[in-house]
Design a protein around this motif. Structure first.
Motif, PDB file in Angstrom:
ATOM      1  N   PRO A 173       0.810  -1.229   0.000  1.00  0.00           N
ATOM      2  CA  PRO A 173       0.000   0.000   0.000  1.00  0.00           C
ATOM      3  C   PRO A 173       0.842   1.276   0.000  1.00  0.00           C
ATOM      4  CG  PRO A 173      -0.306  -1.237   2.049  1.00  0.00           C
ATOM      5  CD  PRO A 173       0.470  -2.109   1.133  1.00  0.00           C
ATOM      6  N   VAL A 174       1.981   1.238   0.680  1.00  0.00           N
ATOM      7  CA  VAL A 174       2.838   2.436   0.707  1.00  0.00           C
ATOM      8  C   VAL A 174       3.301   2.770  -0.714  1.00  0.00           C
ATOM      9  CG1 VAL A 174       5.084   3.325   1.473  1.00  0.00           C
ATOM     10  CG2 VAL A 174       3.598   2.163   3.092  1.00  0.00           C
ATOM     11  N   ARG A 179       2.943   6.463  -5.322  1.00  0.00           N
ATOM     12  CA  ARG A 179       2.868   6.753  -6.756  1.00  0.00           C
ATOM     13  C   ARG A 179       1.734   7.728  -7.051  1.00  0.00           C
ATOM     14  NH1 ARG A 179       2.396   1.515  -9.195  1.00  0.00           N
ATOM     15  NH2 ARG A 179       3.771   0.659  -7.631  1.00  0.00           N
ATOM     16  N   LYS A 180       0.626   7.497  -6.373  1.00  0.00           N
ATOM     17  CA  LYS A 180      -0.552   8.349  -6.558  1.00  0.00           C
ATOM     18  C   LYS A 180      -0.224   9.775  -6.091  1.00  0.00           C
ATOM     19  CE  LYS A 180      -5.225   8.592  -6.795  1.00  0.00           C
ATOM     20  NZ  LYS A 180      -5.645   8.901  -8.085  1.00  0.00           N
ATOM     21  N   ILE A 181       0.475   9.860  -4.956  1.00  0.00           N
ATOM     22  CA  ILE A 181       0.806  11.189  -4.417  1.00  0.00           C
ATOM     23  C   ILE A 181       1.692  11.956  -5.396  1.00  0.00           C
ATOM     24  CG2 ILE A 181       2.119  12.383  -2.613  1.00  0.00           C
ATOM     25  CD1 ILE A 181       1.097  10.246  -0.682  1.00  0.00           C
ATOM     26  N   LYS A 182       2.630  11.248  -5.998  1.00  0.00           N
ATOM     27  CA  LYS A 182       3.542  11.921  -6.927  1.00  0.00           C
ATOM     28  C   LYS A 182       2.766  12.508  -8.108  1.00  0.00           C
ATOM     29  CE  LYS A 182       7.670  11.234  -9.539  1.00  0.00           C
ATOM     30  NZ  LYS A 182       8.369  10.233 -10.291  1.00  0.00           N
ATOM     31  N   ILE A 294       8.356   7.515   8.916  1.00  0.00           N
ATOM     32  CA  ILE A 294       9.076   7.170   7.679  1.00  0.00           C
ATOM     33  C   ILE A 294       8.102   7.203   6.504  1.00  0.00           C
ATOM     34  CG2 ILE A 294      10.116   5.219   6.420  1.00  0.00           C
ATOM     35  CD1 ILE A 294      11.722   4.588   8.913  1.00  0.00           C
ATOM     36  N   SER A 295       6.917   6.633   6.709  1.00  0.00           N
ATOM     37  CA  SER A 295       5.985   6.577   5.573  1.00  0.00           C
ATOM     38  C   SER A 295       5.489   7.974   5.209  1.00  0.00           C
ATOM     39  CB  SER A 295       4.828   5.634   5.865  1.00  0.00           C
ATOM     40  OG  SER A 295       4.004   6.202   6.831  1.00  0.00           O
ATOM     41  N   THR A 296       5.250   8.833   6.230  1.00  0.00           N
ATOM     42  CA  THR A 296       4.802  10.200   5.922  1.00  0.00           C
ATOM     43  C   THR A 296       5.917  10.962   5.201  1.00  0.00           C
ATOM     44  OG1 THR A 296       3.589  10.095   7.986  1.00  0.00           O
ATOM     45  CG2 THR A 296       3.721  12.241   6.951  1.00  0.00           C
ATOM     46  N   ALA A 297       7.138  10.814   5.722  1.00  0.00           N
ATOM     47  CA  ALA A 297       8.256  11.520   5.081  1.00  0.00           C
ATOM     48  C   ALA A 297       8.425  11.026   3.653  1.00  0.00           C
ATOM     49  CB  ALA A 297       9.537  11.289   5.875  1.00  0.00           C
ATOM     50  N   TYR A 298       8.229   9.742   3.459  1.00  0.00           N
ATOM     51  CA  TYR A 298       8.379   9.163   2.118  1.00  0.00           C
ATOM     52  C   TYR A 298       7.336   9.755   1.170  1.00  0.00           C
ATOM     53  CZ  TYR A 298       9.195   5.622  -1.452  1.00  0.00           C
ATOM     54  OH  TYR A 298       9.491   5.000  -2.620  1.00  0.00           O
ATOM     55  N   SER A 299       6.106   9.922   1.679  1.00  0.00           N
ATOM     56  CA  SER A 299       5.069  10.475   0.798  1.00  0.00           C
ATOM     57  C   SER A 299       5.350  11.957   0.512  1.00  0.00           C
ATOM     58  CB  SER A 299       3.672  10.258   1.371  1.00  0.00           C
ATOM     59  OG  SER A 299       3.427  11.166   2.400  1.00  0.00           O
ATOM     60  N   HIS A 300       5.901  12.676   1.505  1.00  0.00           N
ATOM     61  CA  HIS A 300       6.278  14.080   1.244  1.00  0.00           C
ATOM     62  C   HIS A 300       7.404  14.132   0.217  1.00  0.00           C
ATOM     63  CE1 HIS A 300       4.632  15.643   5.322  1.00  0.00           C
ATOM     64  NE2 HIS A 300       3.701  15.466   4.408  1.00  0.00           N
ATOM     65  N   LEU A 301       8.289  13.156   0.326  1.00  0.00           N
ATOM     66  CA  LEU A 301       9.405  13.131  -0.622  1.00  0.00           C
ATOM     67  C   LEU A 301       8.905  12.972  -2.053  1.00  0.00           C
ATOM     68  CD1 LEU A 301      12.405  11.107   0.795  1.00  0.00           C
ATOM     69  CD2 LEU A 301      12.406  13.401  -0.105  1.00  0.00           C
ATOM     70  N   ASP A 303       6.272  14.238  -3.217  1.00  0.00           N
ATOM     71  CA  ASP A 303       5.859  15.583  -3.588  1.00  0.00           C
ATOM     72  C   ASP A 303       7.083  16.387  -4.040  1.00  0.00           C
ATOM     73  OD1 ASP A 303       3.872  17.573  -3.658  1.00  0.00           O
ATOM     74  OD2 ASP A 303       4.705  18.447  -1.828  1.00  0.00           O
ATOM     75  N   ALA A 304       8.163  16.241  -3.259  1.00  0.00           N
ATOM     76  CA  ALA A 304       9.389  16.974  -3.583  1.00  0.00           C
ATOM     77  C   ALA A 304      10.003  16.461  -4.878  1.00  0.00           C
ATOM     78  CB  ALA A 304      10.386  16.832  -2.439  1.00  0.00           C
ATOM     79  N   VAL A 305       9.889  15.155  -5.113  1.00  0.00           N
ATOM     80  CA  VAL A 305      10.445  14.592  -6.352  1.00  0.00           C
ATOM     81  C   VAL A 305       9.727  15.217  -7.547  1.00  0.00           C
ATOM     82  CG1 VAL A 305      10.608  12.487  -7.738  1.00  0.00           C
ATOM     83  CG2 VAL A 305      11.249  12.435  -5.341  1.00  0.00           C
ATOM     84  N   ALA A 306       8.390  15.348  -7.421  1.00  0.00           N
ATOM     85  CA  ALA A 306       7.618  15.959  -8.509  1.00  0.00           C
ATOM     86  C   ALA A 306       8.043  17.421  -8.698  1.00  0.00           C
ATOM     87  CB  ALA A 306       6.134  15.869  -8.203  1.00  0.00           C
ATOM     88  N   ALA A 307       8.215  18.138  -7.583  1.00  0.00           N
ATOM     89  CA  ALA A 307       8.631  19.547  -7.671  1.00  0.00           C
ATOM     90  C   ALA A 307      10.014  19.639  -8.297  1.00  0.00           C
ATOM     91  CB  ALA A 307       8.639  20.178  -6.284  1.00  0.00           C
TER      92      ALA A 307
END
Ligand SMILES: Nc1ncnc2c1ncn2[C@@H]1O[C@H](COP(=O)(O)OP(=O)(O)OP(=O)(O)O)[C@@H](O)[C@H]1O
Length: 570
Positions: A173-174, A179-182, A294-301, A303-307
Motif C-alpha cells: 500500500p505504501v 505513486r498516486k501522491i507523486k 518514515i511513511s509520511t516523510a516518504y510520501s512528502h518526498l 511531492d518533492a520529487v515531482a517539484a
C-alpha cells in the motif's frame, strides 16, 4: 527518487561539520530511545518481580538521563539538518534565478512569469521541506528502527520473526499510495502555477480590468483555477492520510500476534520472562511511531520529487544563443546579409540586407507585424538568424561576446521598466550613478527642468512602474537611461510615442545633435518622428520593400505612400 537523491546528496558535501553534528545527534537520540525500551526489562524483572528496592531509585535516574539524551540528540540533528537544507535551498534559488536570467528571450516567451515565479518559490519550498526535514526524518527514524529492532531481536528472536513477518504487508500500500501522491503533486504544482499566472496578469493589467469592469470576469477565471487547485490538494491530503491508518492496522495485527504468542511463552512454555516480554512489546510499540514517520516523510518526498522534476526542467533548459569570445569596445558598422529570422514556424524576416554605419539614423516603418521589432531582436542578439548573417564591424555577431555587444547598445521601447528607487538609480540602472552624468542625460532627454523642480531632485524616489510619473515623463526617463549608457547603437522603438509634438521634437533634436557618434534605429508610426532619417526602411510581411530618404520614398514607394496617405502625385 534515485535522481532526486543524486541531485541533492552531493550538496551535503560542503557541510561536513554539520553532518557530524547530525550523525552524533541521530545516534544519541536513537540509542536513548532504544535504552528507554530496554529499561522496561529491569523495571519489571528487578523491581516488580525480584523486589529490588535499590533499583527503584537507580532506574528513574537512568530514565531521565535517557530522555535528556533523546532530547539533546533530536535537537542536534534537527538543527544541523535544517541548517543544511535551508542553505542548499538558498543556493538553489540563486542558481535558478541566475540560470533563468541567462536564458534566451524565447524561453521567456514560452513560460509565463507566474509559472517561473511558481517554480522558483513553491517548487523550491517543496524541495526545501524534503531536504531539510524529510531526508533527515528518514535517516533518523531508520537508525531508530534499527536500534529498536536490535532490542526486539535480542529479547526474543522467535517473537521478532513472527511480528516482523507482517511488515512486508505494509510495503505494497505504501508503494501504491506514493505513486498516486507523486502524480497528484505534479497536478497541484501545475495548478499552482496557473494560479500565480492569473495573479500576475491581474495585477499587471489592473488599470484595464477596472476600465472594462472586468473584475467579475477575471475573478471567475481565478475562482475556477483556485477551486481546481483546492480539489487536487484535498485529494492529495486524503491519499496521504490513508497511509497512516493502513500502517497502524498492520502494526495492530503484529502486536496482537505478539501478545498471543508471547503470552503463551511467558505463561505456558515459560521460555520468556515477564520483563523480556514487556520490553519486547515496548520496543515493538515504539517502532510504530518511527515507521509512521518514515511513511509520511516518504510520501512528502514524492511531492518533492515531482517539484524537483519541474525545477530540473528549467535548469536543463540550455540557451540557444551562445556567446562568442571577441570583445567589442566600439561599433562602427552593422550589416545584415540576406538575413531570415523564424520564430518556430513563423517567418518574421526574410532575406533582409542592410549596411548602417556610425553617424546614420535609420528609420523603420511599416504595418504592424511587418518585422521591425524582429530586426531589433537580431541587433541585440535576442535571436540568431535562421539564414544569413548579422555582422558588427564586419565580424559575425555570433563570434562576439554577447555582454560586450549589449553593453554597446541602448534601447528604449514602449514597455518602460521603472524600479522603486531614486531617479538617479533609475537612470544609471545597473551601475553606481554619477550625478553629473545623470543630470546631463536628464537635460538631453528634456526632463531636467521637471526633476530640478522636485524638492529632492535626482534623489527623488520613484514608485514601482513609475506610477507617480506621466506617460511622457516615463518615456523621457527611459531615454535619459539610454543616453546615460553612452551607447554606440541607440534603438528607439516607439520611444517618443507618448510625448507631445514639442517634447518629441526636442528629443529628436538631441538625438540628431549626438548622431555623429551613434548608429540610431528608430521605429515609429508617426512620419514626423523619422522624416529626417538618413535611410528609411519600409517593412511589409517580413520584407524590406523600399528603402531611401523620405523624399525618395514619397516619390517612388507605393507602400510608403499608402502608409502615410501621401498622394501619388507628390
Ligand atoms: N516571440 C515571438 N514568437 C513568435 N512570433 C513572433 C514573436 N515576436 C513576433 N512574432 C511574429 O513575427 C512577426 C513580426 O513581428 P514584429 O514584432 O517584428 O513586427 P513589428 O513590425 O515590430 O510590429 P509592430 O509594429 O506591431 O510592433 C509577426 O507576425 C509576429 O506575430
Amino acid at each position: 527518487m534515485k535522481k532526486f537523491l543524486a541531485t541533492y546528496l552531493p550538496y551535503y558535501r560542503d557541510y561536513s561539520g554539520k553532518i557530524a553534528m547530525a550523525i552524533v545527534g541521530m545516534f544519541l537520540a536513537s540509542a536513548a530511545t532504544a535504552a528507554i525500551a530496554y529499561m522496561v526489562k529491569p523495571l519489571m524483572d528487578r523491581i516488580f518481580v525480584e523486589h529490588d528496592v535499590q533499583m527503584l531509585y537507580i532506574l528513574p535516574a537512568f530514565i531521565i538521563l535517557a530522555f535528556v539524551g533523546k532530547g539533546l540528540g533530536t535537537f542536534m540533528q534537527s538543527y544541523a539538518l535544517s541548517f543544511i537544507g535551508q542553505d542548499i535551498i538558498r543556493k538553489l534559488r540563486n542558481r535558478m534565478l541566475n540560470h533563468m536570467m541567462h536564458l534566451d528571450m524565447d524561453f521567456h516567451f514560452r513560460f509565463h512569469s507566474g509559472e517561473l515565479i511558481s517554480r522558483i518559490s513553491n517548487d523550491i519550498l517543496r524541495v526545501q521541506n524534503a531536504i531539510s526535514s524529510d531526508i533527515a526524518i528518514l535517516l533518523r527514524e531508520f537508525v531508530t528502527v534499527v536500534a529498536l529492532l536490535a532490542v526486539v531481536i535480542y529479547q526474543s528472536p522467535m517473537l521478532a520473526l513472527y511480528s516482523l513477518i507482517i511488515i512486508p504487508l505494509a510495503v505494497y500500500p505504501v508503494e501504491v499510495i506514493s505513486r498516486k501522491i507523486k502524480k497528484l503533486s505534479h497536478q497541484s504544482q501545475e495548478q499552482n502555477s496557473d494560479l500565480l499566472s492569473s495573479l500576475s496578469e491581474i495585477f499587471a493589467n489592473y488599470e484595464m480590468i477596472k476600465s472594462y469592469n472586468a473584475q467579475e470576469y477575471e475573478l471567475g477565471t481565478f475562482k475556477e483555477r483556485n477551486l481546481r487547485f483546492f480539489k487536487t490538494n484535498i485529494k492529495t491530503v486524503k491519499v496521504q492520510l490513508m497511509l497512516v491508518p493502513i500502517l497502524e492496522l498492520v502494526a495492530a495485527v503484529a502486536i496482537t500476534a505478539v501478545i498471543i504468542i508471547g503470552g503463551r511463552e511467558v505463561l505456558i512454555a515459560k521460555t520468556l520472562t515477564t520483563g523480556e516480554f514487556f520490553s519486547f512489546l515496548t520496543a515493538l510499540s515504539l517502532l510504530i511511531d518511527p515507521l509512521r514517520r518514515i511513511s509520511t516523510a516518504y510520501s512528502h518526498l514524492q511531492d518533492a520529487v515531482a517539484a524537483n522534476e519541474r525545477i530540473e526542467q528549467v535548469l536543463h533548459y540550455k540557451p540557444m544563443i551562445v556567446s562568442g569570445t571577441k570583445q567589442l569596445d566600439h561599433v562602427d558598422t552593422i550589416e545584415f546579409e540576406n538575413v531570415t529570422l523564424r520564430y518556430g514556424d513563423t517567418v518574421a524576416l526574410e532575406n533582409i540586407s542592410l549596411r548602417a554605419q556610425k553617424g546614420e539614423v535609420i528609420g523603420l516603418v511599416g504595418d504592424s507585424g511587418g518585422g521591425k521589432s524582429s530586426m531589433v531582436n537580431l541587433i541585440l542578439r535576442f535571436y540568431d538568424p535562421a539564414e544569413g548573417v548579422v555582422k558588427i564591424n564586419d565580424i559575425d555577431a555570433r563570434e562576439i561576446d554577447v555582454k560586450s555587444l549589449r553593453d554597446r547598445i541602448a534601447i528604449v521601447t514602449q514597455r518602460i521598466y521603472i524600479s522603486n528607487d531614486t531617479i538617479a538609480a533609475n537612470i544609471a540602472y545597473g551601475v553606481e550613478p554619477d550625478e553629473e552624468k545623470v543630470i546631463e542625460a536628464l537635460k538631453k532627454a528634456n526632463l531636467w527642468d521637471f526633476v530640478a523642480s522636485l524638492p529632492e531632485g535626482i534623489h527623488t524616489v520613484l514608485s514601482e512602474g513609475g506610477t507617480n510619473l506621466s506617460g511622457g515623463q516615463r518615456q523621457r526617463i527611459a531615454i535619459a537611461r539610454a543616453l546615460y549608457k553612452n551607447p554606440d547603437i541607440l534603438i528607439l522603438d516607439e520611444a517618443t510615442s507618448a510625448l507631445d509634438n514639442k517634447s518629441e521634437a526636442a528629443i529628436i533634436e538631441t538625438i540628431y545633435a549626438l548622431k555623429k557618434d551613434l548608429i540610431v534605429f528608430m521605429i515609429a508610426h508617426r512620419l514626423t518622428t523619422i522624416e529626417r532619417a538618413d535611410k528609411i526602411l519600409v517593412f511589409e510581411h517580413g520584407h524590406i520593400v523600399c528603402q531611401g530618404s523620405k523624399e525618395t520614398l514619397s516619390k517612388e514607394c507605393e507602400t510608403f505612400k499608402k502608409l502615410y496617405h501621401i498622394a501619388s502625385d507628390v
